[in-house]
Design a protein around this motif. Structure first.
Motif, mmCIF file in Angstrom:
data_model
loop_
_atom_site.group_PDB
_atom_site.id
_atom_site.type_symbol
_atom_site.label_atom_id
_atom_site.label_comp_id
_atom_site.label_asym_id
_atom_site.label_seq_id
_atom_site.Cartn_x
_atom_site.Cartn_y
_atom_site.Cartn_z
ATOM 1 N N VAL A 24 0.804 -1.187 -0.009
ATOM 2 C CA VAL A 24 -0.127 -0.255 0.028
ATOM 3 C C VAL A 24 0.828 1.353 -0.141
ATOM 4 C CG1 VAL A 24 -1.698 1.185 1.311
ATOM 5 C CG2 VAL A 24 -1.878 -1.172 1.265
ATOM 6 N N VAL A 42 -5.966 9.016 6.837
ATOM 7 C CA VAL A 42 -5.023 7.796 6.943
ATOM 8 C C VAL A 42 -3.856 8.181 7.781
ATOM 9 C CG1 VAL A 42 -3.959 6.041 5.771
ATOM 10 C CG2 VAL A 42 -6.056 6.947 4.921
ATOM 11 N N TYR A 64 -5.198 -1.777 9.324
ATOM 12 C CA TYR A 64 -4.890 -2.897 8.301
ATOM 13 C C TYR A 64 -3.533 -2.989 8.424
ATOM 14 C CZ TYR A 64 -9.616 -1.590 6.323
ATOM 15 O OH TYR A 64 -10.874 -1.328 6.153
ATOM 16 N N PHE A 66 -0.549 -5.223 5.867
ATOM 17 C CA PHE A 66 -0.185 -5.654 4.496
ATOM 18 C C PHE A 66 1.070 -6.133 4.652
ATOM 19 C CE2 PHE A 66 -3.473 -2.634 4.208
ATOM 20 C CZ PHE A 66 -4.213 -3.317 3.489
ATOM 21 N N PHE A 69 3.871 -1.001 3.565
ATOM 22 C CA PHE A 69 3.423 -0.013 3.579
ATOM 23 C C PHE A 69 4.364 1.112 3.381
ATOM 24 C CE2 PHE A 69 1.870 4.022 5.666
ATOM 25 C CZ PHE A 69 0.542 4.327 4.846
ATOM 26 N N THR A 320 -1.423 -1.064 -4.244
ATOM 27 C CA THR A 320 -2.581 -0.252 -3.919
ATOM 28 C C THR A 320 -2.108 1.140 -3.308
ATOM 29 O OG1 THR A 320 -3.560 -2.447 -2.996
ATOM 30 C CG2 THR A 320 -4.702 -0.212 -2.563
ATOM 31 N N ILE A 322 -3.386 4.691 -2.535
ATOM 32 C CA ILE A 322 -4.488 5.644 -1.723
ATOM 33 C C ILE A 322 -4.310 6.870 -1.514
ATOM 34 C CG2 ILE A 322 -5.307 3.619 -0.485
ATOM 35 C CD1 ILE A 322 -4.012 4.328 1.954
ATOM 36 N N THR A 332 -10.783 5.572 -0.746
ATOM 37 C CA THR A 332 -9.555 4.913 0.317
ATOM 38 C C THR A 332 -10.249 3.591 0.975
ATOM 39 O OG1 THR A 332 -8.655 7.058 0.114
ATOM 40 C CG2 THR A 332 -8.147 5.203 1.885
ATOM 41 N N LEU A 336 -8.826 -0.429 0.390
ATOM 42 C CA LEU A 336 -8.175 -1.138 1.467
ATOM 43 C C LEU A 336 -8.783 -2.540 1.725
ATOM 44 C CD1 LEU A 336 -7.337 2.046 4.289
ATOM 45 C CD2 LEU A 336 -5.498 0.708 2.679
ATOM 46 N N ASN A 337 -9.997 -2.383 1.681
ATOM 47 C CA ASN A 337 -10.853 -3.605 1.753
ATOM 48 C C ASN A 337 -10.526 -4.579 0.708
ATOM 49 O OD1 ASN A 337 -12.096 -2.911 4.380
ATOM 50 N ND2 ASN A 337 -13.776 -2.023 3.283
ATOM 51 N N ALA A 340 -7.062 -6.034 1.112
ATOM 52 C CA ALA A 340 -7.273 -7.091 2.330
ATOM 53 C C ALA A 340 -7.578 -8.439 1.860
ATOM 54 C CB ALA A 340 -7.996 -6.509 3.498
#
Length: 603
Positions: A24, A42, A64, A66, A69, A320, A322, A332, A336-337, A340
């Motif tokens: 992300v 965020v 979240y 990942f 980031f 991803t 954002i 955003t 993020l969903n 995930a």
């Protein structure tokens, strides 16, 4: 030449899986996008975790996690080194890899993939990295030759368009027997260096469809896919060939038409983009659900091309992008969903390798070569020999073939199997191969001895004709048979067709005809009489229909017709012969003006 597809789990003895890696990247905060001055929604917690404000309760946050980031201060070089570079070596092993950028419009996807001249993005850095890996392998002199090529396309309004050779033609998407996605007609350009790639890629990028919206001055209106193909070929036998493909995908962003102000063509483009991204989310949901259900790859051309990247055989990385402003909050949150859910997808990569098996040359006898040149098959000759009743004690195939077909087939099968066998089991196979090769040499030596004895017997029989009757000097070759000439062949019995006989036409006998009293007949009779008078011929007296009927009957019929004409209704008048609706109305009008009819005359 035979080809064999070698999977990675066979070559290494273990099954390998690779989860989709998700990174992300947060775009820097832009004050122009935050008109209300609400700040960022965020926040970064560490190198793998971030949090976003819960829209249901502003006092709570959602976290979240990942694979990596990238914050606002992350450079293009750091994104490439941490997320993209680790998957590039798989290309040189015959495996596929893919990198695609996902996110809402205006979040920085195109900047991440393309970058600028001062800050190159993922695509130029990845291609340069592939060339560096190939040069390093060539310096090691491992006995492999490498070739690199590229293809570039875009998906605009659900049409696949070639960017290297621009045209309005919608290219089809096909799938071969090995479930590899192919695009017939797509331009493939060989590359010799990175500068050569740059000279092709920059003009092709200008052919991509872009437009200006309220949220982005240069918004991508299509999904762009760059394909880098690396093929390495072994110089020495068995000349193995491994093919690896790198997919670099810049997806168009999802758009809210209420905020972008799209109208007309822009609105149609936005609908196609959102529909393809919605299908992409359905594919991710189906893969996470499991159970072997249907995955809707074919519902969109984007998911059809990303079939290998999501749930396929590729090493995949999704970046991803954002935006931190509150105006992008719901975009955003949705991105993020999706990220995930995507990191739970598991791919199964394998090595795409073809093994060339050498073909064994088998010597043919002189008669077989002549038969091959003349086009007459050997089986037909053997049938002719059997029909003539001559003996054939030894089949020609066994006499002249240097090897046994069963031994040769077994030897080729073991060589194929040896390519994908662990080292512990290769010793037993080597022994079996050696035994088979010894048997092959024995067959070859026996064939040579039989060939020498056969040639000696042929020469002695030509010198002494009487010695040809001895069984020692008997030749096993069947005598030559000449084909029958066309004249000697019995003619097939043909059918005899006699010519058509035309008989003279007999004159028709005059038959008695009963004439009916019709107005049409009376009209024709009158015209005939007038024509005869004009031509000067004798006016032959006609015996007409009146001569065949009684006068009382004629008077009665005339009385009935007068009665209908004077007192009949429109329907009764139409019942008369040759009286239609128009004539019946004329009769009624005449009767009202002039009075009743008095007499019926013959026409």
């Amino acid at each position: 030449m035979a080809a064999q597809r070698v999977a990675e789990d066979v070559a290494r003895g273990t099954k390998q899986t690779a989860r989709v890696r998700v990174a992300v990247r947060l775009r820097p905060y832009m004050h122009m996008q935050d008109q209300k001055g609400e700040g960022a929604c965020v926040r970064r917690l560490d190198t793998k975790t971030l949090e976003i404000i819960n829209w249901r309760n502003a006092t709570e946050t959602l976290q979240y996690q990942f694979d990596v980031f990238h914050g606002e201060e992350t450079t293009q070089q750091e994104v490439f080194l941490s997320s993209v570079k680790p998957i590039l070596p798989h290309l040189l092993k015959g495996q596929n890899a893919s990198v695609f950028a996902y996110g809402p419009t205006g979040a920085g996807k195109t900047h991440t993939m393309l970058g600028s001249q001062e800050q190159p993005g993922v695509i130029p850095r990845a291609v340069r990295g592939v060339f560096n890996l190939v040069k390093a392998k060539e310096r090691e002199h491992e006995g492999w030759d490498y070739s690199i090529g590229m293809s570039y396309l875009e998906i605009y309004n659900e049409k696949v368009l070639d960017l290297l050779s621009p045209s309005a033609q919608d290219l089809p998407i096909r799938e071969n027997k090995d479930r590899n996605i192919l695009i017939p007609g797509l331009t493939h350009t060989p590359l010799s260096s990175f500068s050569n790639f740059h000279s092709h890629f920059i003009p092709a990028s200008l052919n991509r469809t872009t437009a200006s919206t309220k949220l982005n001055q240069r918004s991508s209106r299509s999904h762009a896919i760059l394909l880098i193909k690396v093929v390495r070929t072994q110089r020495n036998p068995p000349h193995r060939q491994q093919t690896g493909k790198l997919y670099l995908v810049d997806l168009a962003g999802s758009e809210d038409n209420r905020r972008t102000g799209n109208e007309g063509i822009r609105l149609k483009e936005s609908g196609a983009i959102n529909l393809s991204l919605f299908t992409l989310s359905k594919v991710v949901d189906s893969l996470n659900a499991g159970g072997g259900g249907r995955v809707p790859y074919r519902d969109s051309k984007l998911t059809r091309l990303l079939q290998d990247s999501l749930g396929g055989s590729s090493h995949s990385v999704m970046i991803t992008n954002i935006a931190p402003e509150y105006t992008y909050y719901f975009e955003t949150f949705t991105a993020l969903n999706f990220a995930a859910k995507s990191k739970q997808i598991v791919n199964k990569p394998f090595i795409r390798e073809t093994v060339t098996v050498p073909s064994v040359q088998v010597k043919r006898s002189r008669e077989e070569q002549e038969a091959g040149r003349s086009g007459e098959p050997q089986k037909k000759k053997l049938k002719d020999v059997k029909k003539t009743g001559q003996e054939d004690p030894t089949p020609p195939a066994q006499l002249h073939s240097p090897t046994d077909p069963s031994v040769l087939n077994r030897l080729m099968a073991l060589e194929k199997l040896l390519m994908g066998t662990p080292a512990k089991e290769r010793l037993n196979m080597h022994r079996e191969i050696q035994e088979l090769k010894e048997k092959q040499r024995e067959f070859e030596s026996k064939a040579k001895v039989l060939k020498v004895t056969g040639n000696g017997a042929t020469r002695n029989s030509s010198d002494n004709g009487s010695s040809g009757d001895s069984p020692l000097f008997r030749t096993y070759l069947p005598p030559l048979h000449r084909k029958q000439s066309a004249a000697a062949k019995p003619k097939k019995q043909q059918a005899v067709v006699s010519p058509l006989q035309v008989s003279q036409l007999q004159p028709l006998q005059q038959c008695p005809v009963v004439k009916r009293p019709t107005v049409c007949l009376m009209k024709k009779q009158k015209n005939l009489e007038q024509s005869e008078v004009q031509e000067g011929k004798e006016n032959v007296k006609d015996t007409g229909w009146e001569s065949h009927l009684d006068k009382s009957v004629l008077d009665q019929s005339r009385h009935k017709i007068l009665q209908v004409l004077n007192s009949g209704s429109l329907k009764d008048l139409k019942g008369l012969q040759q009286i239609g609706d128009k004539k019946a109305k004329l009769i009624l009008g005449w009767r009202e003006i002039q009075g009743s009819f008095t007499q019926v005359y013959r026409r």
